[in-house]
Scaffold this active site. Structure first.
Site, PDB file in Angstrom:
ATOM      1  N   SER A   1       0.858  -1.185   0.000  1.00 15.92           N
ATOM      2  CA  SER A   1       0.000   0.000   0.000  1.00 15.92           C
ATOM      3  C   SER A   1       0.896   1.238   0.000  1.00 15.92           C
ATOM      4  O   SER A   1       2.118   1.126   0.054  1.00 15.92           O
ATOM      5  CB  SER A   1      -0.897   0.005   1.236  1.00 15.92           C
ATOM      6  OG  SER A   1      -0.102   0.310   2.369  1.00 15.92           O
ATOM      7  N   LYS A   2       0.273   2.389  -0.001  1.00 11.25           N
ATOM      8  CA  LYS A   2       1.015   3.657  -0.031  1.00 11.25           C
ATOM      9  C   LYS A   2       2.008   3.759   1.130  1.00 11.25           C
ATOM     10  O   LYS A   2       3.043   4.397   1.016  1.00 11.25           O
ATOM     11  CB  LYS A   2       0.034   4.825   0.039  1.00 11.25           C
ATOM     12  CG  LYS A   2      -0.793   4.965  -1.222  1.00 11.25           C
ATOM     13  CD  LYS A   2      -0.768   6.410  -1.735  1.00 11.25           C
ATOM     14  CE  LYS A   2      -1.196   6.516  -3.170  1.00 11.25           C
ATOM     15  NZ  LYS A   2      -2.602   6.095  -3.377  1.00 11.25           N
ATOM     16  N   ARG A   3       1.627   3.114   2.237  1.00  9.64           N
ATOM     17  CA  ARG A   3       2.520   3.166   3.405  1.00  9.64           C
ATOM     18  C   ARG A   3       3.919   2.613   3.088  1.00  9.64           C
ATOM     19  O   ARG A   3       4.906   2.964   3.733  1.00  9.64           O
ATOM     20  CB  ARG A   3       1.807   2.412   4.526  1.00  9.64           C
ATOM     21  CG  ARG A   3       2.561   1.474   5.397  1.00  9.64           C
ATOM     22  CD  ARG A   3       1.629   1.005   6.494  1.00  9.64           C
ATOM     23  NE  ARG A   3       0.470   0.290   5.918  1.00  9.64           N
ATOM     24  CZ  ARG A   3       0.386  -1.027   5.842  1.00  9.64           C
ATOM     25  NH1 ARG A   3       1.346  -1.775   6.278  1.00  9.64           N
ATOM     26  NH2 ARG A   3      -0.684  -1.605   5.319  1.00  9.64           N
TER      27      ARG A   3
ATOM     28  N   GLY B   1       5.512   3.264   0.379  1.00 10.71           N
ATOM     29  CA  GLY B   1       6.175   4.136  -0.595  1.00 10.71           C
ATOM     30  C   GLY B   1       5.342   4.191  -1.863  1.00 10.71           C
ATOM     31  O   GLY B   1       4.181   3.788  -1.872  1.00 10.71           O
TER      32      GLY B   1
END
Ligand code: GLU
Length: 502
Positions: free
Chosen positions: A252-254, A256
């Protein structure tokens, strides 16, 4: 399986920038098509008109081109099915839905959201699948509501039997009848759902293999039933393992950036991205990590894709990019470096500056992981420097002034301004001053590059015009003296001070 050439597709939804998960799926579809002399197509799944945007279609197309995934049919290429955008085919999907309603395989459902929720709540209470009680209402009730001009959805009438299929990655898969609800095919505004549009397209475009993310596994029995109801043969399925981050959680975006675009912009080479992405769930053999498109095509097979999640590790991708950069020939690297420097400086380097770059290019090449590292690493060759204040504070203590003075004196003695002569002079200076390399040379590095991290010192000095190097060393000496003077004590890093110091 269908006879003839294999036909595969990637079907991204243009509701955001092309995601690395889609890129990995595209790559596996493409490899399989190329390995088997088949067709690869790009279909744009834009049934969600409100969230779809043409700039994302462009991003998808640019992304696949950049990666070197060519396609034989599909968006921008066209073919017997026009543009391969689902938004062009709404009429076709409605027609199919009507055919199924007429044959009794689908029905209009006019029930309100509240009525449906009551049925779902009952299923929940009885620990059944949410759609368990959402089954066909009586036909007479539907007929009168349809006649009264009410708008309803069209649901598929799911037969009461399990669905089994053989997945190329997961092996035998079975869904019990209870797990497959009477899913919506057409919304009340007449637009198709993913299940209908995707299945109709897979039939119309004669798709032989569907390789897609495992998150869609539960959709597959619906697609199989729908395909059968339409009298067609379903494609072979391969559900690809999900991508996880290095911490073992779903990507996920977490973790990067997850768009291909961010990697394109961050200075990755398409060959490195291709190589890395093809390792997300597959491998060429147990020992080979670095390989090109041709090698991958020669050995790719969907049955060799692993079941367990694949880890997407941006650090490893950066490392692999460095491997690819180091393996470039020097002419190609120089061309890449000039482009990167031009982008960084905002202007074209002149001939003299290209000469300086030529001295340093081999050393830059060894140290570059990303193309975008080149500009900052080489910047000191082309324009005035700004000191990295952290580096300055660490290295440029008052004692550094003596080292700089000794270096300048030693360098003044040098005859021809070459790497070898510079090295001899600076080694001599260490010996005569009784300094170690860190104390003696780090100040010179900060003085000429502005940073304590740079290409090797002697080469960096040699790449600079001699007068520029000498002026920078003298300027740094003066700055150390100014900083140490009582006039500035207590306010060493104010903006006013910085302005007066440069
Ligand atoms: N638009 C769907 C997605 O991007 C396509 C899934 C499929 O391949 O059927 O997830």
């Amino acid at each position: 399986m269908k006879s003839g050439r294999v036909r595969l597709r990637i079907a991204p939804s243009p509701t955001g920038y092309l995601h690395v998960g889609n890129v990995r799926s595209a790559l596996f579809n493409w490899l399989y098509a190329r390995r088997n002399g088949g067709v690869f197509m790009i279909r744009i799944d834009d049934t969600d008109l409100a969230r779809s945007d043409d700039r994302y279609v462009e991003d998808i197309v640019e992304g696949f081109r950049w990666l070197g995934l060519d396609w034989d049919e599909g968006v921008e290429v066209g073919g017997p099915h026009g543009t391969y955008r689902q938004s062009d085919r709404f009429e076709r999907y409605r027609e199919v839905a009507e055919v199924l309603v007429d044959s009794g395989r689908a029905y209009y459902d006019f029930r309100s959201a509240d009525e449906l929720e009551t049925l779902r709540a009952r299923a929940r209470r009885e620990r059944k699948a949410p759609g368990y009680y959402i089954r066909r209402p009586s036909d007479s009730a539907s007929r009168s509501r349809l006649a009264a001009g009410e708008r309803g959805v069209v649901r598929f009438s799911t037969p009461d039997r399990p669905v089994e299929f053989r997945d190329l990655v997961r092996g035998e898969v079975r869904f019990e009848a209870d797990a497959i609800d009477d899913f919506v095919m057409l919304r009340s505004d007449g637009s198709p759902t993913y299940h209908l549009a995707s299945t109709v397209d897979d039939i119309d475009y004669r798709i032989s293999h569907v390789a897609r993310g495992e998150d869609l596994l539960s959709s597959t029995p619906k697609h199989i039933l729908l395909t059968e109801a339409l009298g067609a043969e379903h494609p072979v399925y391969a559900h690809l393992p999900l991508l996880f981050g290095p911490d073992g959680r779903k990507l996920s975006k977490r973790h990067g950036d997850t768009s291909l675009r961010s990697y394109r912009e961050a200075g990755y080479l398409p060959e490195a991205v291709f190589n890395y992405m093809s390792l997300l769930g597959w491998s060429l053999d147990p020992d080979t990590e670095i390989f090109g498109q041709e090698e991958a095509i020669q050995s790719f097979d969907l049955v060799d894709v692993q079941k367990s999640p694949a880890v997407f590790n941006p650090e490893k991708l950066a490392w692999m990019n460095g491997v690819y950069i180091r393996s470039m020939n020097s002419v190609d690297f120089a061309a890449l470096a000039v482009d990167a420097i031009e982008a960084d400086l905002g202007r074209v380097p002149d001939d003299d500056e290209r000469g300086r770059l030529a001295v340093l290019a081999p050393l830059l090449q060894e140290r570059t992981r990303l193309i975008t590292d080149i500009g900052p690493a080489a910047r000191f060759l082309f324009s005035g420097i700004t000191y990295d204040e952290k580096a300055w504070r660490k290295v440029m203590k008052p004692a550094a002034e003596r080292a700089l003075d000794a270096a300048r004196t030693a360098l003044e003695e040098v005859e021809a301004w070459t790497t070898e002569n510079i090295e001899v002079a600076l080694r001599g200076m260490l010996a005569s001053e009784g300094l170690n390399a860190r104390k003696g040379w780090q100040p010179v590095r900060v003085a000429i590059t502005g940073s304590n991290i740079s290409p090797p010192l002697f080469e960096s000095l040699a790449a600079l015009p001699r007068d520029v190097a000498m002026t920078r060393i003298a300027a740094a000496q003066q700055r150390i003296v100014r900083l140490a003077s009582p006039e500035y004590s207590g306010f060493p890093h104010t903006e006013a001070f910085k302005a007066s110091a440069t």
